[in-house]
Design an enzyme around this catalytic site. Structure first.
Site, short mmCIF file in Angstrom:
data_model
loop_
_atom_site.label_atom_id
_atom_site.label_comp_id
_atom_site.label_asym_id
_atom_site.label_seq_id
_atom_site.Cartn_x
_atom_site.Cartn_y
_atom_site.Cartn_z
N SER A 71 6.47 3.29 -7.31
CA SER A 71 7.50 2.35 -6.90
C SER A 71 8.79 2.62 -7.66
CB SER A 71 7.01 0.91 -7.09
OG SER A 71 7.87 -0.01 -6.46
N ASP A 97 2.55 1.06 3.54
CA ASP A 97 3.30 0.46 2.44
C ASP A 97 4.06 -0.75 2.97
OD1 ASP A 97 5.14 -0.16 0.33
OD2 ASP A 97 4.94 1.89 -0.42
N HIS A 126 1.29 -0.64 -0.75
CA HIS A 126 2.21 -0.22 -1.81
C HIS A 126 1.46 0.13 -3.09
CE1 HIS A 126 6.01 0.31 -3.69
NE2 HIS A 126 5.84 -0.65 -4.57
#
Length: 545
Positions: free
Chosen positions: A195, A418, A457
């Site tokens: 991320s 995601d 994610h």
């Protein structure tokens, strides 16, 4: 002199052979000298020997770790003229036999420059000397108040730490402390992050190509300002159309997309194998009925149009697409907070994702109401975001030749479901790098991308998650074993182990038609190494940038 030299060499060999690698190395601040960090001055170095140290787990994400033994070195530094105070925390295995001769720089998440103990623990448990940094501001994933000074002006010094500078600092500090503690340089150095940490990995490769040997960058927020602004897009679409689509309804459309496209890879396994091959169109479902909160709802043209536009992603009033959106089959619950009551009345609630706009762009304005955001205001904020902050926070420079020439390797993977950062942002970047540096084959020599169908994610979802991609990266960096697949694993709804070999982009996975669908051996990677380029007429506005 020759016999004497021989005896000295023999004594040195015997001494080295009898060194006790299980002996604790003293963890004392006086043993360290100030690391050399370009553009920074060391304020202090403190140490603490930690034994039997435990780190609590994060449910479904991080297993608890027990009995860690290490030298905890905390370095505070400042950048002259900024008045900042930055912590770089480094954990060093207490004995040489616990160290794998390697250094790992760890990334952050959200608005945190580093995760500190949560990232250092897994690295240390795997044998690495590892570092993390706070960037000089509070470690809070969802709060960006630190970006403003007391007078509500932007704190550009801390933003520079967050965007780029502290990334290099932690590597300089960590590698220096590692060398001083063990008496030798780490054989190899790696970056590891997801991320925000994934974005940082790309930033290190692009801006500091000589500092690291290998980068593992997962689900990267390559264009972080644009990512944060894209969170507001669904609310804008619903306001413009005057139609609220609830989370329940979005999830229904996602289930319909899965029903239509799951089989495209040859097997019904609860995962859309190649979202780009999915031609699902929510507008074809007009007239169908669903149930939310006990209320029967008929799909209207405007409801389907909202879902279609939201999935298309931010598009200018002239029709130019400027940013990808989430794939069909992916939940929008992260972006949308809309409910339906038993009377069928829909309510659009604040999803709480306006941190960038409210805090940085509007200086913590109490007047900003996402539910009243107009198209003109949205695009004004979009331009301001990218023009004012892209230069310091983006990590999408397509010219990665310096990293290539330095011998670095970048391994990146991104889940196709995601629900925070659209995986197509990473795909688009990879395509631009190919256009810049000679095509897919040439780029594969130093940068390989893997897509994880069904994965959300950084983890979770219905798809198989890479098991140990850092080990795969090590094989590439240290042995020249360039990966064509990533070993991945998950458990299905029946608690059965599901394995997959994720394919190197642009190849996709396909079921062979025989064998257990839950086993990687029943699947193959198909497609060519070169992804067909879209025609000039079909390229989006962002493709041309």
């Amino acid at each position: 002199m020759a016999p004497l030299l021989f005896l000295l060499q023999l004594w040195a060999t015997v001494e080295a052979a009898t060194t006790d690698n299980t002996k604790t190395i003293p963890c004392e601040a006086s043993s360290f000298i100030d690391p050399v960090v370009p553009g920074a001055r060391i304020i202090s170095i403190t140490t603490e020997e930690r034994r039997n140290f435990d780190i609590p787990g994060v449910p479904k994400l991080l297993e608890p770790m027990y009995d860690l033994n290490f030298c905890d070195v905390q370095v505070y530094l400042t950048h002259p003229g900024t008045n900042d105070k930055v912590l770089v925390k480094t954990w060093l295995p207490l004995t040489p036999d616990l160290w794998n001769d390697r250094f790992q720089a760890t990334g952050g998440g959200g608005w945190a420059t580093g995760l500190l103990d949560l990232a250092l623990g897994p690295a240390l448990a795997s044998g690495y000397a590892a570092s993390s940094t706070d960037g000089g501001h509070p470690v809070d994933y969802f709060n960006a108040d630190w970006t403003l000074n007391d007078d509500k002006t932007v704190n550009w010094d801390l933003l520079q730490n967050f965007g780029t500078r502290s990334l290099a600092d932690l590597i300089y500090v960590g590698k220096s402390l590692t060398e001083q503690y063990y008496g030798q340089q780490p054989r190899y150095s790696y970056w590891n992050g997801c991320s925000q940490g994934g974005r940082q990995g790309y930033a290190v490769a692009q801006r500091y190509p000589d500092l690291i040997d290998g980068v593992l960058a997962v689900a990267p927020a390559l264009r972080f300002p644009a990512v944060t602004m894209s969170f507001l897009w669904p609310n804008l679409v619903m306001k413009e159309t005057g139609t609220v689509v609830s989370n329940c309804e979005f999830n229904w459309f996602a289930s319909k997309a899965l029903e239509e496209c799951d089989i495209l890879d040859g097997a019904k396994d609860g995962v859309i194998g190649d979202p780009e091959a999915c031609t699902f169109d929510p507008r074809r479902l007009v007239g169908q009925k669903l149930e939310c909160s006990g209320v029967e709802i008929e799909v209207t043209e405007t409801m389907a149009e909202v879902v279609y536009r939201v999935h298309e992603g931010p598009s200018t009033p002239f029709g130019a697409k400027v940013f990808p959106s989430l794939t069909y089959g992916t939940s929008f619950s992260t972006f949308v907070n809309a409910t339906t009551n038993p009377d069928g009345i829909r309510t659009l609630n604040d999803p709480g994702l306006d941190v960038f706009a409210r805090t940085i762009l509007l200086k913590k304005s109490d007047k900003f109401d996402i539910s009243k955001l107009t198209s003109t205001e949205f695009w004004s904020l979009w331009v301001q975001t990218n023009e004012d902050y892209g230069w310091i926070m983006d990590a999408d420079n397509s010219d990665m030749s310096a990293f290539r020439d330095a011998g670095g390797k970048l391994l990146s993977w991104h889940g196709t479901n995601d629900d925070v950062i659209p995986h197509m942002t990473t795909v688009k970047h990879r395509q631009r790098v190919e256009r810049e540096l000679g095509g897919a084959k040439a780029v594969d020599e130093f940068f390989r991308l893997f897509l994880a169908p069904g994965v959300k994610h950084c983890a979770f979802g219905n798809g198989a998650v890479p098991k140990d991609p850092l080990e795969t990266l090590r094989g590439w960096v240290e042995k020249g074993e360039a990966p064509d697949t990533l070993t991945a694993e998950t458990k299905n709804e029946n608690n059965e182990i599901v394995t997959r070999d994720l394919c190197r982009y642009p190849r996709t996975s396909r079921y062979l038609g025989v064998g257990d669908v839950n086993r990687a051996s029943s699947w193959t990677c198909e497609g060519s190494d070169e992804k067909e380029e879209p025609s000039m007429e079909k390229k989006t506005f962002r493709d041309e940038l």
